[in-house]
Motif scaffolding. Sequence first.
Motif, PDB file in Angstrom:
ATOM      1  N   SER A  51     -22.672  14.792  24.260  1.00 55.64           N
ATOM      2  CA  SER A  51     -22.921  15.512  25.501  1.00 55.64           C
ATOM      3  C   SER A  51     -21.632  15.638  26.301  1.00 55.64           C
ATOM      4  O   SER A  51     -20.658  14.914  26.049  1.00 55.64           O
ATOM      5  N   PRO A  52     -21.599  16.542  27.268  1.00 55.01           N
ATOM      6  CA  PRO A  52     -20.386  16.727  28.070  1.00 55.01           C
ATOM      7  C   PRO A  52     -20.039  15.480  28.881  1.00 55.01           C
ATOM      8  O   PRO A  52     -20.886  14.638  29.171  1.00 55.01           O
ATOM      9  N   SER A  53     -18.763  15.402  29.271  1.00 59.39           N
ATOM     10  CA  SER A  53     -18.309  14.272  30.091  1.00 59.39           C
ATOM     11  C   SER A  53     -17.111  14.712  30.914  1.00 59.39           C
ATOM     12  O   SER A  53     -16.561  15.801  30.722  1.00 59.39           O
ATOM     13  N   ARG A  54     -16.695  13.850  31.831  1.00 59.00           N
ATOM     14  CA  ARG A  54     -15.530  14.134  32.679  1.00 59.00           C
ATOM     15  C   ARG A  54     -14.497  13.016  32.520  1.00 59.00           C
ATOM     16  O   ARG A  54     -14.832  11.827  32.587  1.00 59.00           O
ATOM     17  N   LEU A  55     -13.241  13.421  32.330  1.00 58.62           N
ATOM     18  CA  LEU A  55     -12.122  12.489  32.269  1.00 58.62           C
ATOM     19  C   LEU A  55     -11.249  12.688  33.497  1.00 58.62           C
ATOM     20  O   LEU A  55     -10.883  13.818  33.831  1.00 58.62           O
ATOM     21  N   THR A  56     -10.896  11.603  34.175  1.00 59.20           N
ATOM     22  CA  THR A  56      -9.983  11.666  35.315  1.00 59.20           C
ATOM     23  C   THR A  56      -8.749  10.826  35.015  1.00 59.20           C
ATOM     24  O   THR A  56      -8.788   9.911  34.208  1.00 59.20           O
ATOM     25  N   GLY A  57      -7.656  11.156  35.683  1.00 60.87           N
ATOM     26  CA  GLY A  57      -6.407  10.438  35.440  1.00 60.87           C
ATOM     27  C   GLY A  57      -5.762  10.800  34.120  1.00 60.87           C
ATOM     28  O   GLY A  57      -4.934  10.055  33.588  1.00 60.87           O
ATOM     29  N   VAL A  58      -6.101  11.961  33.576  1.00 57.88           N
ATOM     30  CA  VAL A  58      -5.563  12.404  32.286  1.00 57.88           C
ATOM     31  C   VAL A  58      -4.059  12.630  32.396  1.00 57.88           C
ATOM     32  O   VAL A  58      -3.579  13.257  33.358  1.00 57.88           O
ATOM     33  N   LEU A  59      -3.305  12.120  31.447  1.00 58.36           N
ATOM     34  CA  LEU A  59      -1.869  12.371  31.414  1.00 58.36           C
ATOM     35  C   LEU A  59      -1.615  13.829  31.050  1.00 58.36           C
ATOM     36  O   LEU A  59      -2.191  14.358  30.099  1.00 58.36           O
ATOM     37  N   VAL A  60      -0.733  14.477  31.799  1.00 56.43           N
ATOM     38  CA  VAL A  60      -0.289  15.832  31.477  1.00 56.43           C
ATOM     39  C   VAL A  60       1.097  15.717  30.856  1.00 56.43           C
ATOM     40  O   VAL A  60       2.075  15.402  31.525  1.00 56.43           O
TER      41      VAL A  60
END
Length: 461
Positions: A51-60
């Motif tokens: 299922s969908p999810s959200r990632l925060t703090g992802v390295l760019v």
Amino acid sequence: MKEVLLATMTPAPGEAWSAPFTTTPVAATVALPGSKSLTNRHLILAALSTSPSRLTGVLVSRDTDLMIKALSALGATFEPVNNDPTVLDVTPINLAATTGQITVDCGLAGTVMRFMPGVAAGTNATVVVDGDTQSYARPMGPVIDALVQAGAHISAEDQDPVSHLPLTVHGSGEVAGGRVSLDAGGSSQFVSALLLVGATFRDGLDIVHTGDQTPSPEHIAMTIKVLAEAGVTVDTPEPHRWIVTPGEIHAVDTAVEPDLSNAGPYLAAAVVTGGTVTVPYWPTETTQIGDRWRTVLPEFGAEVTFTPMEGTNYGDLTVTGSLDAQGRPVITGAGELSDLAELTPTTAAMAMLADGPTQLTNIGHLRGHETDRLIALNAEAKKLGATIEEGETFLRFTGGYALQPAVLESYADHRMATYGAIIGLAVEGVVVTDIATTAKTMPNFPSAWTELASAERQIRA
């Protein structure tokens, strides 16, 4: 401390960069971006989940951009929230519906080139996995052989068995799994690559490492931890064996920890200048190998303190270097330090500037990283006027070197580039080639490092 908005401009690839030199102790608070290792593991699991999810703090960074593009090519979607690339809403891959001819570009990213073949094997597509020319020298054989043992069909022109990029994964919609054996002595990523996809295989995976020891065990522990958070069971019935139970990967909304390995150069700046650097939001407990800076840096004479933030699982890590009565930095030799893995180039820079001996052992697997880091560190030491001893699995520094200005190569390796920057703080006239390669994990490094050397600052790394 004054707040500084850093420029995001990075020198062009290949451009020579004069490393900032200072005779003043640095004083800075450095806000780190997300961990590359954790970001890419979370991206894989989010793409393979139900299922969908959200990632925060992802390295760019280049490496994470390559992972996102690779997973997107297989059918996942990653939507920035409010145009913020560090916050992504992830829609998973429908592996069975992924068909056709697909090409995946791995650049020079070890996590992408080692992790993606197992993902591709579960699709119904023919997936060419390629990368930068320099990536062809990075070892792939053990993980590819293990995937073949599990039932994947992987081929490469003029390679039998397949041992490096470029290669082609012929997806058949299902991988049987079962027991596989490999010598993962060349990289812990071989084991992590199998762990990450094991639950998607029909019979799961029973992974047996046949070598004497596995490098970077922290990275394997990290992989097992993020799998557990996603509901995947990994049992370790005996040393060097991991059993992944088949089943669904459950999406979880996740905040990525800051990258503690990338804290190394900034914390080393405190050591080599006798200054003070604080990194906020340091995890109280973590599987990142970068947490070892807490024990490594005192061996070079620094003071390390950790101040917990009440009500959180984080705190401020502060490193303060030593000064003599005349205000000059004092960097002691660290003696023997073992199994430092990706922390080695930064540690080697401090060893080059120390007044006593340091020996870095059990690091032979670094010969298969972005470059052969042992050869590279030896070569750059010679340019600086120092003699170090290079063994098959160790580097030995006598310390007390009188270093000279030099043009230091980066070898398209972000950690060799930051090695040169650390030396340059203490040795005037150091130039680093292709500092832009730091964008692999630290897109703002050149501007952040210049700010670090110039005054008391708050820095976004």
